[in-house]
Design an enzyme around this catalytic site. Sequence first.
Site, PDB file in Angstrom:
ATOM      1  N   LYS A   1       0.869  -1.182   0.000  1.00  0.00           N
ATOM      2  CA  LYS A   1       0.000   0.000   0.000  1.00  0.00           C
ATOM      3  C   LYS A   1       0.897   1.220   0.000  1.00  0.00           C
ATOM      4  O   LYS A   1       2.016   1.186   0.510  1.00  0.00           O
ATOM      5  CB  LYS A   1      -0.877   0.016   1.254  1.00  0.00           C
TER       6      LYS A   1
HETATM    7  P1  NAD Z   1     -12.907   7.378  -3.106  1.00  0.00           P
HETATM    8  O1  NAD Z   1     -11.919   8.403  -2.760  1.00  0.00           O
HETATM    9  O2  NAD Z   1     -13.306   7.193  -4.519  1.00  0.00           O
HETATM   10  O3  NAD Z   1     -14.257   7.634  -2.255  1.00  0.00           O
HETATM   11  C1  NAD Z   1     -14.283   7.741  -0.861  1.00  0.00           C
HETATM   12  C2  NAD Z   1     -15.676   8.204  -0.458  1.00  0.00           C
HETATM   13  O4  NAD Z   1     -15.785   8.190   0.961  1.00  0.00           O
HETATM   14  C3  NAD Z   1     -15.996   9.643  -0.892  1.00  0.00           C
HETATM   15  O5  NAD Z   1     -17.358   9.698  -1.287  1.00  0.00           O
HETATM   16  C4  NAD Z   1     -15.792  10.440   0.392  1.00  0.00           C
HETATM   17  O6  NAD Z   1     -16.551  11.635   0.419  1.00  0.00           O
HETATM   18  C5  NAD Z   1     -16.298   9.442   1.396  1.00  0.00           C
HETATM   19  N1  NAD Z   1     -15.873   9.695   2.767  1.00  0.00           N
HETATM   20  C6  NAD Z   1     -14.633   9.997   3.231  1.00  0.00           C
HETATM   21  N2  NAD Z   1     -14.678  10.152   4.563  1.00  0.00           N
HETATM   22  C7  NAD Z   1     -15.959   9.950   4.934  1.00  0.00           C
HETATM   23  C8  NAD Z   1     -16.629   9.963   6.180  1.00  0.00           C
HETATM   24  N3  NAD Z   1     -15.992  10.231   7.307  1.00  0.00           N
HETATM   25  N4  NAD Z   1     -17.965   9.698   6.197  1.00  0.00           N
HETATM   26  C9  NAD Z   1     -18.631   9.416   5.053  1.00  0.00           C
HETATM   27  N5  NAD Z   1     -18.039   9.383   3.851  1.00  0.00           N
HETATM   28  C10 NAD Z   1     -16.721   9.647   3.794  1.00  0.00           C
HETATM   29  O7  NAD Z   1     -12.362   5.996  -2.492  1.00  0.00           O
HETATM   30  P2  NAD Z   1     -12.694   4.507  -2.938  1.00  0.00           P
HETATM   31  O8  NAD Z   1     -11.686   4.091  -3.929  1.00  0.00           O
HETATM   32  O9  NAD Z   1     -14.143   4.390  -3.241  1.00  0.00           O
HETATM   33  O10 NAD Z   1     -12.366   3.700  -1.597  1.00  0.00           O
HETATM   34  C11 NAD Z   1     -13.294   3.599  -0.519  1.00  0.00           C
HETATM   35  C12 NAD Z   1     -12.854   2.484   0.409  1.00  0.00           C
HETATM   36  O11 NAD Z   1     -12.781   1.261  -0.327  1.00  0.00           O
HETATM   37  C13 NAD Z   1     -11.482   2.641   1.050  1.00  0.00           C
HETATM   38  O12 NAD Z   1     -11.478   2.019   2.315  1.00  0.00           O
HETATM   39  C14 NAD Z   1     -10.581   1.870   0.116  1.00  0.00           C
HETATM   40  O13 NAD Z   1      -9.379   1.455   0.733  1.00  0.00           O
HETATM   41  C15 NAD Z   1     -11.486   0.699  -0.193  1.00  0.00           C
HETATM   42  N6  NAD Z   1     -11.142  -0.013  -1.410  1.00  0.00           N
HETATM   43  C16 NAD Z   1     -11.074   0.621  -2.608  1.00  0.00           C
HETATM   44  C17 NAD Z   1     -10.785  -0.122  -3.745  1.00  0.00           C
HETATM   45  C18 NAD Z   1     -10.774   0.498  -5.112  1.00  0.00           C
HETATM   46  O14 NAD Z   1     -10.658  -0.240  -6.104  1.00  0.00           O
HETATM   47  N7  NAD Z   1     -10.934   1.813  -5.262  1.00  0.00           N
HETATM   48  C19 NAD Z   1     -10.517  -1.491  -3.645  1.00  0.00           C
HETATM   49  C20 NAD Z   1     -10.617  -2.107  -2.405  1.00  0.00           C
HETATM   50  C21 NAD Z   1     -10.935  -1.359  -1.295  1.00  0.00           C
END
Ligand code: NAD
Length: 420
Positions: A110
Site C-alpha cells: 500500500k
Molecule cells: P474514493 O476516494 O473514490 O471515495 C471515498 C468516499 O468516501 C468519498 O465519497 C468520500 O466523500 C467518502 N468519505 C470519506 N470520509 C468519509 C466519512 N468520514 N464519512 C462518510 N463518507 C466519507 O475511495 P474509494 O476508492 O471508493 O475507496 C473507498 C474504500 O474502499 C477505502 O477504504 C478503500 O481502501 C477501499 N477499497 C477501494 C478499492 C478500489 O478499487 N478503489 C478497492 C478495495 C478497497
Amino acid sequence: MNDSKSIKKSVWDMALSRLDTTMDLLNLTSGLKKYLREPRKILEVAVTVKMDSGDIDIFKGYRVQHNTNRGPAKGGIRYHPDVNLDEIKALALLMTLKCAVVGIPFGGAKGGVVVDPRALSARELENLTRRYTFEIINSIGPERDIPAPDVGTNAQVMAWIMDTYSIDKGYSVPGVVTGKPIELGGSLGREEATGRGVVYSLLSALKVNNIESTNYEVAIQGFGNVGSSAAKILYDLGFKIVAISDVEGTIYNPKGIDPHSVYNHALKTKTVAGYKEAEGMAREDIFGLPCDILIPAALENQIVKSNAPGIRARFIVEGANAPVTPAADGILKEKGIFVVPDILANAGGVTVSYFEWVQGNDAYFWSRREVNLKLRDIMERAFYQTYAAAQEKKVDMRTAASMLAVERVADAVRLRGIYP
Ligand code: NAD
C-alpha cells in the site's frame, strides 16, 4: 466519526491483533508468526512539489510492501490528509491477505501521500504524483510492486505514474500500475470492479441465508469509486437504496434514491449533500437509519463501539478496508449481523487489477462480459470457500477468511524457504 482520530493511531495494532488471533488458531510456529507480522519493506519519502504560487511545498509519502511470497506486491495508493505510516502498514497487510483469499498470485502493498487532493490544482496533483513516483521508482515495477487507485486517486493518477516510470526506463511499461485508463491498457470493468465484487459478495451472503429476493433496503457510506459503483449496480438489480453518505453528509429517502441521479448531482457539486429528492442529515446519521443491508465504503474505523449498537442492518458488506473496529465486531456478532469482511468483500478491485496485468502481459484484451464473468467466478469461489471454512471451524466469516488467507501465505513461505 471523530473518535476515529485516536483510534486511527492504532489501526496497525488492530490489524496485528486480528492477525495474531488467526495465527494462534492456525498454530503457526513463533518464527513464522514474527515473519508475517513484519512488513518486508517500508519507504518514507519527502515529496517536493512546485506549487502554482511558484513556491515549493513538501508532502510526506509512503510505500509499504508487506509480503511478496505469493508474487509481486500489489496495492493501492491513497491521497488523504489523515494518511500515516500505521495506516499504510495495516492496509498493506490487508492486501497480502486479500490477494491470498481470492487466490490471485500477488503479495500485499500500500502507498499513500499525506495530502488533500481536493485542495490542489490539476497541475499540482500531477507534479505531486510524478515526484512521489520518482521517489519510490526503484521499488515498484510489473514484477516487483504494482500500484493501483485507492481513496483520492484515480485512473488519471495511474496514467501519470505509468508515464513517469516509463520515461525513467526509456520505454513504455503499462504493467507498472493497474486501474489505468482503457486507452493505456486498462481493463474494461476495472473502474466498477470493487463495487461489483461487493455486490457479488452480498448476493452470495443472501443466498447462504436462503434469501433470493432483491426487495431489500440498502444504506451506503461513501460515494466514491466503490460506494457509487455498488449503489448503481444494486439499484439496477432492483434493490432499494434508501441512504447514501459522503464526507459532507448523508441523504435519506425511505421511498428510495436513484444513485445514477445522485451520481450526476455529485459530478457537478462534488458531494451527495444537497441532493433534492432526499432528506439531508449529518454524515454520522447513516449508521442509525433503518435498512437491511449496510455497505461501509468510505474509510477504516467507521463502525466503532459507540455507533455499532444503533446499527439496524442484518447484513454488512465491507466495501471499505477495515471499516469495523474489533470492539465493534463483538457487538455486531451479538446482534446476529452477517458481516462479509473486507478482504473478501472488496477483493473485486484487485481481482480485476490482476486481470488487467494478465491482459497487459499478453497484449490481448477481453470483453467486459468476460471480465465480469471471471470476476464473478473468483468472488463466488472465495465466498463459498470462506463460508465452508466458517461452518467447519465454527468461526465468523472474518476469522474464516483470515485463516484461509494466512494459511496460503504461510504455505508459500514454507515452500520458498528463507534465503540464504
Ligand atoms: P474514493 O476516494 O473514490 O471515495 C471515498 C468516499 O468516501 C468519498 O465519497 C468520500 O466523500 C467518502 N468519505 C470519506 N470520509 C468519509 C466519512 N468520514 N464519512 C462518510 N463518507 C466519507 O475511495 P474509494 O476508492 O471508493 O475507496 C473507498 C474504500 O474502499 C477505502 O477504504 C478503500 O481502501 C477501499 N477499497 C477501494 C478499492 C478500489 O478499487 N478503489 C478497492 C478495495 C478497497
